[in-house]
Design a protein around this motif. Structure first.
Motif, PDB file in Angstrom:
ATOM      1  N   LEU A  13      -9.155  -5.176  -3.991  1.00 13.00           N
ATOM      2  CA  LEU A  13      -8.298  -6.301  -4.353  1.00 13.00           C
ATOM      3  C   LEU A  13      -7.947  -7.146  -3.131  1.00 13.00           C
ATOM      4  O   LEU A  13      -7.859  -8.374  -3.217  1.00 13.00           O
ATOM      5  N   ILE A  14      -7.762  -6.484  -1.991  1.00 11.53           N
ATOM      6  CA  ILE A  14      -7.518  -7.243  -0.756  1.00 11.53           C
ATOM      7  C   ILE A  14      -8.709  -8.145  -0.460  1.00 11.53           C
ATOM      8  O   ILE A  14      -8.564  -9.325  -0.113  1.00 11.53           O
ATOM      9  N   GLY A  15      -9.923  -7.596  -0.608  1.00 13.89           N
ATOM     10  CA  GLY A  15     -11.111  -8.409  -0.391  1.00 13.89           C
ATOM     11  C   GLY A  15     -11.179  -9.581  -1.346  1.00 13.89           C
ATOM     12  O   GLY A  15     -11.567 -10.684  -0.969  1.00 13.89           O
ATOM     13  N   ALA A  16     -10.758  -9.372  -2.599  1.00 11.13           N
ATOM     14  CA  ALA A  16     -10.805 -10.447  -3.589  1.00 11.13           C
ATOM     15  C   ALA A  16      -9.874 -11.589  -3.215  1.00 11.13           C
ATOM     16  O   ALA A  16     -10.206 -12.767  -3.398  1.00 11.13           O
ATOM     17  N   THR A  17      -8.709 -11.276  -2.678  1.00  9.92           N
ATOM     18  CA  THR A  17      -7.758 -12.348  -2.343  1.00  9.92           C
ATOM     19  C   THR A  17      -8.276 -13.221  -1.206  1.00  9.92           C
ATOM     20  O   THR A  17      -7.851 -14.371  -1.082  1.00  9.92           O
ATOM     21  N   ASN A  18      -9.172 -12.691  -0.390  1.00  9.89           N
ATOM     22  CA  ASN A  18      -9.727 -13.496   0.702  1.00  9.89           C
ATOM     23  C   ASN A  18     -10.773 -14.492   0.222  1.00  9.89           C
ATOM     24  O   ASN A  18     -11.223 -15.335   1.003  1.00  9.89           O
ATOM     25  N   LEU A  19     -11.170 -14.401  -1.043  1.00 12.65           N
ATOM     26  CA  LEU A  19     -12.193 -15.291  -1.573  1.00 12.65           C
ATOM     27  C   LEU A  19     -11.616 -16.493  -2.305  1.00 12.65           C
ATOM     28  O   LEU A  19     -12.369 -17.348  -2.766  1.00 12.65           O
ATOM     29  N   ILE A  20     -10.305 -16.549  -2.480  1.00 12.34           N
ATOM     30  CA  ILE A  20      -9.685 -17.662  -3.190  1.00 12.34           C
ATOM     31  C   ILE A  20      -8.567 -18.247  -2.346  1.00 12.34           C
ATOM     32  O   ILE A  20      -8.003 -17.569  -1.486  1.00 12.34           O
ATOM     33  N   PRO A  21      -8.235 -19.526  -2.581  1.00 13.21           N
ATOM     34  CA  PRO A  21      -7.129 -20.132  -1.822  1.00 13.21           C
ATOM     35  C   PRO A  21      -5.801 -19.485  -2.179  1.00 13.21           C
ATOM     36  O   PRO A  21      -5.667 -18.811  -3.200  1.00 13.21           O
ATOM     37  N   GLU A  61      -9.160   2.871  -2.536  1.00 16.20           N
ATOM     38  CA  GLU A  61     -10.417   2.114  -2.578  1.00 16.20           C
ATOM     39  C   GLU A  61     -10.274   0.858  -3.451  1.00 16.20           C
ATOM     40  O   GLU A  61     -10.732  -0.221  -3.078  1.00 16.20           O
ATOM     41  N   HIS A  62      -9.627   1.011  -4.604  1.00 16.04           N
ATOM     42  CA  HIS A  62      -9.443  -0.156  -5.474  1.00 16.04           C
ATOM     43  C   HIS A  62      -8.480  -1.148  -4.846  1.00 16.04           C
ATOM     44  O   HIS A  62      -8.662  -2.372  -4.962  1.00 16.04           O
ATOM     45  N   PHE A  63      -7.462  -0.640  -4.183  1.00 14.67           N
ATOM     46  CA  PHE A  63      -6.518  -1.508  -3.479  1.00 14.67           C
ATOM     47  C   PHE A  63      -7.244  -2.347  -2.433  1.00 14.67           C
ATOM     48  O   PHE A  63      -6.994  -3.552  -2.294  1.00 14.67           O
ATOM     49  N   GLU A 111       0.834  -1.208   0.000  1.00  9.68           N
ATOM     50  CA  GLU A 111       0.000   0.000   0.000  1.00  9.68           C
ATOM     51  C   GLU A 111       0.866   1.254   0.000  1.00  9.68           C
ATOM     52  O   GLU A 111       0.596   2.208  -0.738  1.00  9.68           O
ATOM     53  N   GLU A 112       1.900   1.253   0.824  1.00  9.62           N
ATOM     54  CA  GLU A 112       2.790   2.406   0.893  1.00  9.62           C
ATOM     55  C   GLU A 112       3.486   2.631  -0.450  1.00  9.62           C
ATOM     56  O   GLU A 112       3.578   3.764  -0.946  1.00  9.62           O
ATOM     57  N   GLU A 113       3.972   1.536  -1.048  1.00  8.75           N
ATOM     58  CA  GLU A 113       4.743   1.644  -2.292  1.00  8.75           C
ATOM     59  C   GLU A 113       3.862   1.943  -3.498  1.00  8.75           C
ATOM     60  O   GLU A 113       4.223   2.767  -4.354  1.00  8.75           O
ATOM     61  N   ILE A 114       2.707   1.289  -3.572  1.00 11.67           N
ATOM     62  CA  ILE A 114       1.896   1.326  -4.791  1.00 11.67           C
ATOM     63  C   ILE A 114       0.829   2.408  -4.761  1.00 11.67           C
ATOM     64  O   ILE A 114       0.575   3.078  -5.766  1.00 11.67           O
ATOM     65  N   VAL A 115       0.201   2.610  -3.602  1.00  4.85           N
ATOM     66  CA  VAL A 115      -0.868   3.601  -3.493  1.00  4.85           C
ATOM     67  C   VAL A 115      -0.309   4.967  -3.120  1.00  4.85           C
ATOM     68  O   VAL A 115      -0.564   5.968  -3.799  1.00  4.85           O
TER      69      VAL A 115
END
Length: 377
Positions: free
Chosen positions: A50-58, A45-47, A32-36
């Protein structure tokens, strides 16, 4: 322009791969610090989406975030380069440690450090369980499901099946029989990988299968990986001793980058350098697949009640598995007074200084182990 962006992705994630101590939460904070904040590749908000999306897959969340961010900056090539560049430094360092461990792991100069690191790892895992458990325990029904997983794990039931049952039970409990619809069944497809047993005698193909199975079915924190490795390499087959597994986990904590590169160490123990490469590719390959294929469907998955219930069950089950494994590891590690001192001191530091990087806990345990060795008590 595209070439410049690809170079930028490589630079950012190679750097994060070398300095990314402290586990997934720390990795994502650095991203977050480096990219946002610094590079402004995307909005905060988009970042967060994406964090939420990673919690939905193994798979390992922070590694999958590197893929998402790489894709955001440089498209499909960026997805692969982001993930590979983030994984490579940790795998390289772990491979070097595995080589040194194989040749020198039994000498006194190494053992005192590992002796002190192991109780510190227990403290870090307990802290992770505490933080994750507060999030996972949403109601009393999930508490009962988690308790059932603890009992099942202590009874020796395979952790993968325990987590699968926890997810299915949560769906049944919270939504009746909705899970038997085609849409509900598709939510469980990653777990099909766990249905085929592995033969007793190890081969490169079987080693690859074990790790691709783990990479394709592991939800939640990287610390749950300990339970999977315990089941596959210690309890079921005896290919590793308990001590070797603990050393692998300790070194995984001691090095930067994803904890999943513990697979690199174990693969090296199984079949030298080819085994390390096979294990590393196997455990991370499913993450590339899931991010690539499932990303367009993320908005629909996030709105799915069935998937939400299933993940609630899996998450609380993962906490139960972690508790059971922590008990088993503690029983093997905390066998003398010095080990208890290091573990208790580590717990005090972990819970007393919440912002302290886990690397310092590991380093502190290593120093304590060496000091105990020097004074010979």
């Amino acid at each position: 322009m595209k070439s410049t962006r690809l170079k930028e992705v490589c630079y950012v994630f190679l750097k994060l791969g070398f300095i990314g101590f402290g586990g997934p939460a720390a990795h994502i904070a650095m991203m977050e610090e480096e990219i946002v904040n610094k590079r402004k590749w995307m909005s905060r908000e988009h970042f967060l989406d994406l964090i939420g999306a990673t919690n939905l897959i193994p798979g390992p969340n922070s590694t999958e975030m590197s893929m998402h961010c790489g894709h955001e900056r440089a498209g499909l090539p960026g997805l692969f380069l982001g993930g590979i560049c983030f994984i490579f430094p940790a795998a390289l360092i772990m491979g070097v440690f595995a080589w040194l461990y194989t040749d020198y792991g039994s000498i006194p100069e190494v053992k005192p450090f590992l002796y002190g690191i192991k109780p510190a790892v227990i403290a870090i895992i307990i802290n992770a369980i505490f933080k994750l458990g507060k999030t996972a325990l949403k109601n009393w029904q999930l508490g009962l499901i988690g308790t059932g997983v603890i009992i099942a794990s202590m009874a020796g039931i395979n952790e993968i099946y325990a987590l699968l049952c926890a997810g299915i039970l949560a769906v049944i409990w919270f939504s009746g029989r909705e899970w038997v619809t085609p849409q509900g069944l598709s939510s469980f497809s990653p777990f099909v990988l766990s249905a085929i047993p592995v033969e007793k005698n190890i081969t490169p193909a079987e080693l690859f299968w074990i790790f691709i199975k783990i990479g394709g079915t592991l939800f939640g924190s990287g610390y749950v990986l300990v339970a999977y490795l315990q089941a596959e390499f210690v309890d079921k087959t005896g290919w590793l001793t308990q001590e070797q597994l603990l050393d692998a986990v300790a070194l995984g904590q001691f090095t930067p980058g994803p904890l999943f590169t513990t697979a690199t160490f174990i693969g090296y123990q199984m079949n030298s350098l080819p085994g390390a490469i096979i294990a590393t590719v196997g455990i991370f390959l499913p993450s590339f697949f899931f991010v690539l294929v499932l990303n367009p469907f993320v908005p629909k998955l996030r709105r799915s009640r069935i998937m939400g219930y299933f993940l609630d069950g899996v998450n609380i089950g993962a906490i139960g598995v972690m508790l059971a494994v922590t008990f088993q590891l503690g029983r093997n590690i905390l066998i003398d007074f010095n080990g208890w001192i290091i573990a208790i001191a580590s717990l005090i530091v972990v819970f007393g200084f919440k912002k302290l990087n886990a690397t310092w806990i590991i380093l502190g345990g290593a120093v304590a182990g060496y000091l105990f060795h020097l004074i010979n008590i």
